[in-house]
Design an enzyme around this catalytic site. Sequence first.
Site, PDB file in Angstrom:
ATOM      1  N   CYS A  60     -33.085 -13.587 -17.935  1.00 34.11           N
ATOM      2  CA  CYS A  60     -32.478 -12.653 -18.889  1.00 34.11           C
ATOM      3  C   CYS A  60     -32.651 -11.202 -18.436  1.00 34.11           C
ATOM      4  O   CYS A  60     -32.053 -10.297 -19.002  1.00 34.11           O
ATOM      5  CB  CYS A  60     -33.049 -12.841 -20.293  1.00 34.11           C
ATOM      6  SG  CYS A  60     -34.698 -12.154 -20.549  1.00 34.11           S
ATOM      7  N   HIS A  96     -43.852  -0.722 -29.844  1.00 36.08           N
ATOM      8  CA  HIS A  96     -42.746  -1.654 -29.619  1.00 36.08           C
ATOM      9  C   HIS A  96     -42.887  -2.289 -28.236  1.00 36.08           C
ATOM     10  O   HIS A  96     -43.094  -1.599 -27.238  1.00 36.08           O
ATOM     11  CB  HIS A  96     -41.423  -0.891 -29.700  1.00 36.08           C
ATOM     12  CG  HIS A  96     -40.228  -1.702 -29.303  1.00 36.08           C
ATOM     13  ND1 HIS A  96     -39.608  -2.570 -30.177  1.00 36.08           N
ATOM     14  CD2 HIS A  96     -39.545  -1.789 -28.140  1.00 36.08           C
ATOM     15  CE1 HIS A  96     -38.580  -3.153 -29.548  1.00 36.08           C
ATOM     16  NE2 HIS A  96     -38.527  -2.693 -28.315  1.00 36.08           N
ATOM     17  N   HIS A  99     -38.387  -8.107 -28.011  1.00 34.49           N
ATOM     18  CA  HIS A  99     -37.895  -8.970 -29.084  1.00 34.49           C
ATOM     19  C   HIS A  99     -38.236 -10.424 -28.764  1.00 34.49           C
ATOM     20  O   HIS A  99     -38.477 -10.765 -27.601  1.00 34.49           O
ATOM     21  CB  HIS A  99     -36.382  -8.818 -29.263  1.00 34.49           C
ATOM     22  CG  HIS A  99     -35.993  -7.490 -29.842  1.00 34.49           C
ATOM     23  ND1 HIS A  99     -35.758  -6.378 -29.057  1.00 34.49           N
ATOM     24  CD2 HIS A  99     -35.836  -7.082 -31.131  1.00 34.49           C
ATOM     25  CE1 HIS A  99     -35.474  -5.354 -29.839  1.00 34.49           C
ATOM     26  NE2 HIS A  99     -35.503  -5.734 -31.105  1.00 34.49           N
ATOM     27  N   ASP A 103     -34.669 -19.333 -28.070  1.00 37.67           N
ATOM     28  CA  ASP A 103     -34.065 -20.147 -27.006  1.00 37.67           C
ATOM     29  C   ASP A 103     -35.014 -20.324 -25.817  1.00 37.67           C
ATOM     30  O   ASP A 103     -34.587 -20.442 -24.681  1.00 37.67           O
ATOM     31  CB  ASP A 103     -32.739 -19.514 -26.543  1.00 37.67           C
ATOM     32  CG  ASP A 103     -32.925 -18.073 -26.070  1.00 37.67           C
ATOM     33  OD1 ASP A 103     -34.089 -17.617 -25.951  1.00 37.67           O
ATOM     34  OD2 ASP A 103     -31.919 -17.398 -25.821  1.00 37.67           O
ATOM     35  N   ARG A 111     -38.779 -17.336 -26.824  1.00 34.03           N
ATOM     36  CA  ARG A 111     -38.670 -16.468 -25.646  1.00 34.03           C
ATOM     37  C   ARG A 111     -39.030 -15.055 -26.075  1.00 34.03           C
ATOM     38  O   ARG A 111     -38.247 -14.365 -26.692  1.00 34.03           O
ATOM     39  CB  ARG A 111     -37.246 -16.505 -25.082  1.00 34.03           C
ATOM     40  CG  ARG A 111     -36.988 -15.463 -23.991  1.00 34.03           C
ATOM     41  CD  ARG A 111     -35.665 -15.702 -23.285  1.00 34.03           C
ATOM     42  NE  ARG A 111     -34.532 -15.669 -24.192  1.00 34.03           N
ATOM     43  CZ  ARG A 111     -33.768 -14.580 -24.427  1.00 34.03           C
ATOM     44  NH1 ARG A 111     -34.024 -13.433 -23.816  1.00 34.03           N
ATOM     45  NH2 ARG A 111     -32.758 -14.653 -25.259  1.00 34.03           N
ATOM     46  N   CYS A 113     -39.161 -11.620 -25.083  1.00 31.06           N
ATOM     47  CA  CYS A 113     -38.441 -10.856 -24.078  1.00 31.06           C
ATOM     48  C   CYS A 113     -39.020  -9.439 -24.130  1.00 31.06           C
ATOM     49  O   CYS A 113     -38.768  -8.708 -25.083  1.00 31.06           O
ATOM     50  CB  CYS A 113     -36.967 -10.902 -24.474  1.00 31.06           C
ATOM     51  SG  CYS A 113     -35.881 -10.129 -23.326  1.00 31.06           S
TER      52      CYS A 113
END
Length: 129
Positions: A60, A96, A99, A103, A111, A113
């Site tokens: 990704c 932060h 996210h 999947d 996941r 990410c």
Amino acid sequence: MKADKWKKKLSPEKYHILREKGTEAPFFGKYVMFNKEGKYMCAACGNELFPSDTKFNSLCGWPSFYEAKKGAVKLKEDDSHGMRRTEVLCKKCGSHLGHVFDDGPKPTGKRFCINSLALDFKENAKGKK
Ligand code: FE
């Protein structure tokens, strides 16, 4: 910690991701194609977030993990940019990180990410897990 203190502590790029919820460009992050054994920590406060054995190659464009260390992150619904997503924040300092999506691979199907710029890495000593 207040914004001006974070600004002194972090590089402008890291500040943008961690404190302004930015997203780094995909595929070029330091930890995308990176497979050493060790642990990933919050780049803002050093909180341990992900052991390297939860990292997987998701294609990704960002470092991806199927599970966070217990109690290390908090999740928050995020409706920004016209999408419904779940934001991942450092539980210790509220920065932060990225996210989380549904999947991912077994055993969790998640996941995480995560921006490379939100992470620091500490390699395991040789022969240790
Ligand atoms: Fe943190």
